[in-house]
Design a protein around this motif. Structure first.
Motif, short mmCIF file in Angstrom:
data_model
loop_
_atom_site.label_atom_id
_atom_site.label_comp_id
_atom_site.label_asym_id
_atom_site.label_seq_id
_atom_site.Cartn_x
_atom_site.Cartn_y
_atom_site.Cartn_z
N THR A 32 0.85 -1.19 0.00
CA THR A 32 0.00 0.00 0.00
C THR A 32 0.89 1.24 0.00
O THR A 32 2.12 1.14 0.08
N THR A 33 0.26 2.42 -0.02
CA THR A 33 1.05 3.66 -0.03
C THR A 33 1.69 3.95 1.31
O THR A 33 2.69 4.66 1.38
N CYS A 34 1.08 3.46 2.41
CA CYS A 34 1.55 3.73 3.78
C CYS A 34 1.53 5.23 4.09
O CYS A 34 2.27 5.70 4.96
N ALA A 35 0.67 5.99 3.41
CA ALA A 35 0.55 7.43 3.64
C ALA A 35 -0.30 7.70 4.89
O ALA A 35 -1.05 6.83 5.34
N LEU A 36 -0.19 8.93 5.42
CA LEU A 36 -0.85 9.29 6.67
C LEU A 36 -0.93 10.81 6.79
O LEU A 36 -0.39 11.54 5.98
N LYS A 37 -1.65 11.28 7.82
CA LYS A 37 -1.61 12.70 8.19
C LYS A 37 -0.42 12.93 9.13
O LYS A 37 -0.01 12.02 9.85
N TRP A 38 0.12 14.16 9.16
CA TRP A 38 1.20 14.46 10.09
C TRP A 38 1.20 15.95 10.42
O TRP A 38 0.64 16.77 9.71
N ARG A 39 1.85 16.27 11.56
CA ARG A 39 1.99 17.65 12.01
C ARG A 39 3.13 17.72 13.02
O ARG A 39 3.22 16.87 13.92
N GLU A 40 4.00 18.71 12.89
CA GLU A 40 5.08 18.92 13.86
C GLU A 40 4.71 20.09 14.76
O GLU A 40 4.75 21.24 14.33
N ALA A 41 4.34 19.79 16.01
CA ALA A 41 3.95 20.84 16.95
C ALA A 41 4.39 20.52 18.37
O ALA A 41 3.90 21.14 19.31
N ALA A 42 5.30 19.56 18.53
CA ALA A 42 5.81 19.19 19.87
C ALA A 42 4.66 18.94 20.84
O ALA A 42 4.68 19.41 21.98
N GLU A 43 3.66 18.18 20.40
CA GLU A 43 2.49 17.97 21.24
C GLU A 43 2.57 16.64 22.00
O GLU A 43 3.35 15.75 21.67
N ARG A 44 1.74 16.55 23.03
CA ARG A 44 1.72 15.34 23.87
C ARG A 44 1.12 14.16 23.10
O ARG A 44 0.18 14.31 22.33
N GLU A 45 1.71 12.99 23.33
CA GLU A 45 1.20 11.75 22.75
C GLU A 45 1.01 10.72 23.86
O GLU A 45 1.87 10.58 24.73
#
Length: 249
Positions: A114-127
């Protein structure tokens, strides 16, 4: 019993080009992961993109029980011949741990189909990585969740096949969720995708993250008493008439 042999592969690009990453991982992400796995009792070696054959010669792979893979900036620079070589080793029984942005690596996309694509964002947020299967060996020693104070967000839809087992599911401060610990079998090999590991945050120094990596190596390592399947044309187990001449083989 001989220790499990782990090869820790890393592009080793960001650490040489970005001061923030170099300060966090002065000897490379691969060195931190290798040291952590060695502390857990595994025999480790490292390999990087710029080495001949990306450090993944036939000899190295033949002596590798589990390969870990971190890549981000140079997926396209990985030679297709080496990708095929790694794939064949996985199908033959070598374990593979794909880490963070390795979701876009050639080897992971090849094995997933599959493409293995996803959403992403760099904001140093809690996980928070919630443990979905607490009885799974990869979650051994982990409480209800792992909390990382700074993380890059990955969000659904994550274009991957349905995992055989989902061990971790992430929630992010911005509201997204993500399948962060995915187990697969391909051929005789086991594959684990583990999401955390953005290069500008000290994720691989986290004790729980290191424990998950160590657990995953143990899970993915081939069994010493694994039997090879018998494939191809086969003689019947019972006595039958084999005189049928309609075969085209």
């Amino acid at each position: 019993m001989a220790p499990t042999r782990v090869t820790v592969w890393n592009e080793y690009v960001h650490e040489q080009e970005n001061d923030v990453v170099a300060d966090l991982y002065p000897d490379g992400i691969h060195a931190v992961i290798a040291d952590a796995l060695e502390d857990h009792g595994y025999e480790t070696q490292t390999a990087t993109l710029e080495e001949p054959e990306h450090g993944l010669t036939e000899e190295v792979l033949e002596e590798t029980d589990v390969l870990t893979w971190w890549g981000h900036a140079a997926h396209d620079e990985v030679d297709d011949e080496i990708v095929e070589r790694v794939k064949e080793q996985v199908l033959d029984g070598m374990g593979l741990l794909v880490l963070h942005s390795g979701h876009f690596s050639k080897i992971f996309r090849e094995l997933m189909g599959t493409t293995c694509a996803l959403k992403w964002r760099e904001a140093a947020e809690r996980e928070r990585l919630w443990v979905i299967e607490p009885s799974h060996p990869i979650a051994d020693g982990i409480d209800d969740y792992i909390q990382l104070e700074e993380a890059e967000m990955y969000g659904e839809r994550f274009d991957i096949p349905q995992p055989d087992t989902l061990v971790f599911n992430s929630w992010f401060e911005g509201g997204e969720v993500f399948r962060s610990g995915c187990c697969y079998r391909r051929g005789n090999g086991k594959i684990f995708y583990f999401r955390p590991g953005h290069e500008t945050y000290p994720v691989y120094y986290d004790d729980d993250v290191q424990r998950v990596l160590a657990n995953a190596v143990e899970w993915a390592a081939p069994s010493e008493d694994r039997s090879e399947p018998v494939l191809g044309n086969h003689e019947p187990l019972e006595e039958i008439d084999t005189s049928d001449d309609r075969t085209v083989h």
